[in-house]
Scaffold this active site. Structure first.
Site, mmCIF file in Angstrom:
data_model
loop_
_atom_site.group_PDB
_atom_site.id
_atom_site.type_symbol
_atom_site.label_atom_id
_atom_site.label_comp_id
_atom_site.label_asym_id
_atom_site.label_seq_id
_atom_site.Cartn_x
_atom_site.Cartn_y
_atom_site.Cartn_z
ATOM 1 N N GLY A 1 0.779 -1.244 0.000
ATOM 2 C CA GLY A 1 0.000 0.000 0.000
ATOM 3 C C GLY A 1 0.805 1.286 0.000
ATOM 4 O O GLY A 1 0.351 2.308 -0.494
ATOM 5 N N ASP B 1 0.951 3.254 4.354
ATOM 6 C CA ASP B 1 -0.131 4.024 3.746
ATOM 7 C C ASP B 1 -1.086 4.570 4.788
ATOM 8 O O ASP B 1 -1.411 5.744 4.786
ATOM 9 C CB ASP B 1 -0.871 3.179 2.694
ATOM 10 C CG ASP B 1 -1.325 1.811 3.208
ATOM 11 O OD1 ASP B 1 -1.071 1.477 4.383
ATOM 12 O OD2 ASP B 1 -1.924 1.053 2.421
ATOM 13 N N ASP C 1 -4.489 2.450 11.045
ATOM 14 C CA ASP C 1 -5.899 2.256 11.377
ATOM 15 C C ASP C 1 -5.989 1.630 12.767
ATOM 16 O O ASP C 1 -5.918 2.333 13.775
ATOM 17 C CB ASP C 1 -6.539 1.395 10.284
ATOM 18 C CG ASP C 1 -8.033 1.196 10.472
ATOM 19 O OD1 ASP C 1 -8.670 2.009 11.160
ATOM 20 O OD2 ASP C 1 -8.574 0.212 9.927
ATOM 21 N N LYS D 1 -6.192 7.159 10.764
ATOM 22 C CA LYS D 1 -7.611 7.001 11.096
ATOM 23 C C LYS D 1 -7.703 6.719 12.602
ATOM 24 O O LYS D 1 -7.829 5.566 13.017
ATOM 25 C CB LYS D 1 -8.229 5.841 10.309
ATOM 26 C CG LYS D 1 -8.205 6.044 8.800
ATOM 27 C CD LYS D 1 -9.273 5.239 8.083
ATOM 28 C CE LYS D 1 -8.936 3.784 7.985
ATOM 29 N NZ LYS D 1 -9.855 3.057 7.072
ATOM 30 N N PHE E 1 -13.442 3.626 4.695
ATOM 31 C CA PHE E 1 -12.508 2.798 3.939
ATOM 32 C C PHE E 1 -12.155 3.517 2.642
ATOM 33 O O PHE E 1 -13.022 3.816 1.832
ATOM 34 C CB PHE E 1 -13.102 1.422 3.657
ATOM 35 C CG PHE E 1 -12.037 0.428 3.294
ATOM 36 C CD1 PHE E 1 -11.290 -0.202 4.282
ATOM 37 C CD2 PHE E 1 -11.750 0.149 1.969
ATOM 38 C CE1 PHE E 1 -10.272 -1.092 3.948
ATOM 39 C CE2 PHE E 1 -10.739 -0.744 1.628
ATOM 40 C CZ PHE E 1 -10.010 -1.365 2.622
ATOM 41 N N ASP F 1 -5.681 -0.330 -1.418
ATOM 42 C CA ASP F 1 -6.498 -1.259 -2.195
ATOM 43 C C ASP F 1 -7.763 -1.674 -1.453
ATOM 44 O O ASP F 1 -7.864 -1.553 -0.228
ATOM 45 C CB ASP F 1 -5.709 -2.532 -2.474
ATOM 46 C CG ASP F 1 -5.564 -3.403 -1.210
ATOM 47 O OD1 ASP F 1 -5.078 -2.890 -0.187
ATOM 48 O OD2 ASP F 1 -5.964 -4.580 -1.239
ATOM 49 N N ARG G 1 -5.475 0.311 -6.524
ATOM 50 C CA ARG G 1 -4.217 0.917 -6.066
ATOM 51 C C ARG G 1 -3.729 1.997 -7.015
ATOM 52 O O ARG G 1 -3.062 2.935 -6.603
ATOM 53 C CB ARG G 1 -3.117 -0.146 -5.948
ATOM 54 C CG ARG G 1 -3.338 -1.149 -4.825
ATOM 55 C CD ARG G 1 -2.042 -1.921 -4.594
ATOM 56 N NE ARG G 1 -2.236 -3.149 -3.833
ATOM 57 C CZ ARG G 1 -2.279 -3.215 -2.511
ATOM 58 N NH1 ARG G 1 -2.161 -2.120 -1.797
ATOM 59 N NH2 ARG G 1 -2.442 -4.376 -1.913
#
Ligand code: IMP
Ligand code: MG
Length: 173
Positions: A36, A92, A95, A123, A144, A151, A157
């Site tokens: 990512g 990337d 979370d 996030k 999301f 992705d 991507r």
């Protein structure tokens, strides 16, 4: 559309300048977390004047859905020696925090001089581990997102921007 290519580039240029100042004169090992972070890593390194060495690592925890499975495994380890070096982990998105927590603990076993975390997106509402990034591109809501490396089920991507995935796309998962 959440972040345009221009917004991404402007912020990445700022981060690159900040990294160059913070790591000036230090032995920097910049680690791209596959897959990512690919585009973020590439643009960030080009925006960072100063010496550094690249390495790549990969973890898996998602298995195709929109939520972390909770179990992280290392699918590709670093190949550069870590001891005594300043390691910057570049991902990337932060979370739940499970991935970066796992990878940071793994790297700490090899006695680096320091380990810092740099993420394009944060996030904070998704957090399940007490962890924060030292460098954050953008803080976003608990949605999301895909594109610019991110992705859904290995797709999207290559979108040249970051967009919110429509919930109907991942409906049943
Ligand atoms: P964490 O372990 O839950 O912090 O998640 C880190 C990894 O989950 C990231 O490197 C991404 O691969 C994936 N991930 C988390 N949120 C998203 C998202 O919104 N879109 C795409 N991938 C995501
Ligand atoms: Mg990832």
């Amino acid at each position: 559309m959440l972040l345009t290519r221009q917004q991404l580039q402007t912020r990445i240029d700022e981060l690159g300048a900040q990294l160059a100042a913070d790591y000036a004169g230090k032995d920097l090992l910049a680690v791209c977390i596959l897959r990512g972070a690919t585009h973020f890593f590439s643009d960030l390194m080009l925006a960072m004047p100063g010496e550094c060495v690249y390495d790549f690592a990969a973890c898996s925890s998602y298995g195709g859905g929109v939520r972390s499975s909770g179990t992280v495994t290392l699918t590709r380890d670093l190949t550069e020696p870590v001891e005594g070096r300043h390691v910057l982990l570049i991902d990337d998105v932060l979370d739940s925090g499970l991935t970066l927590r796992f990878l940071r603990d793994h790297i700490l076993q090899s006695k680096p001089a320091s380990v810092r975390l740099c993420v394009l997106l944060d996030k904070p509402q998704g957090r399940r581990e007490e962890i924060s990034a030292d460098y954050v591109g953008f803080t976003i809501a608990n949605e999301f997102v895909v594109g610019y490396g991110l992705d859904y089920d290995q797709r999207y991507r290559n979108l040249p921007y970051v967009g919110v995935l429509k919930p109907e796309i991942y409906g049943g998962k």
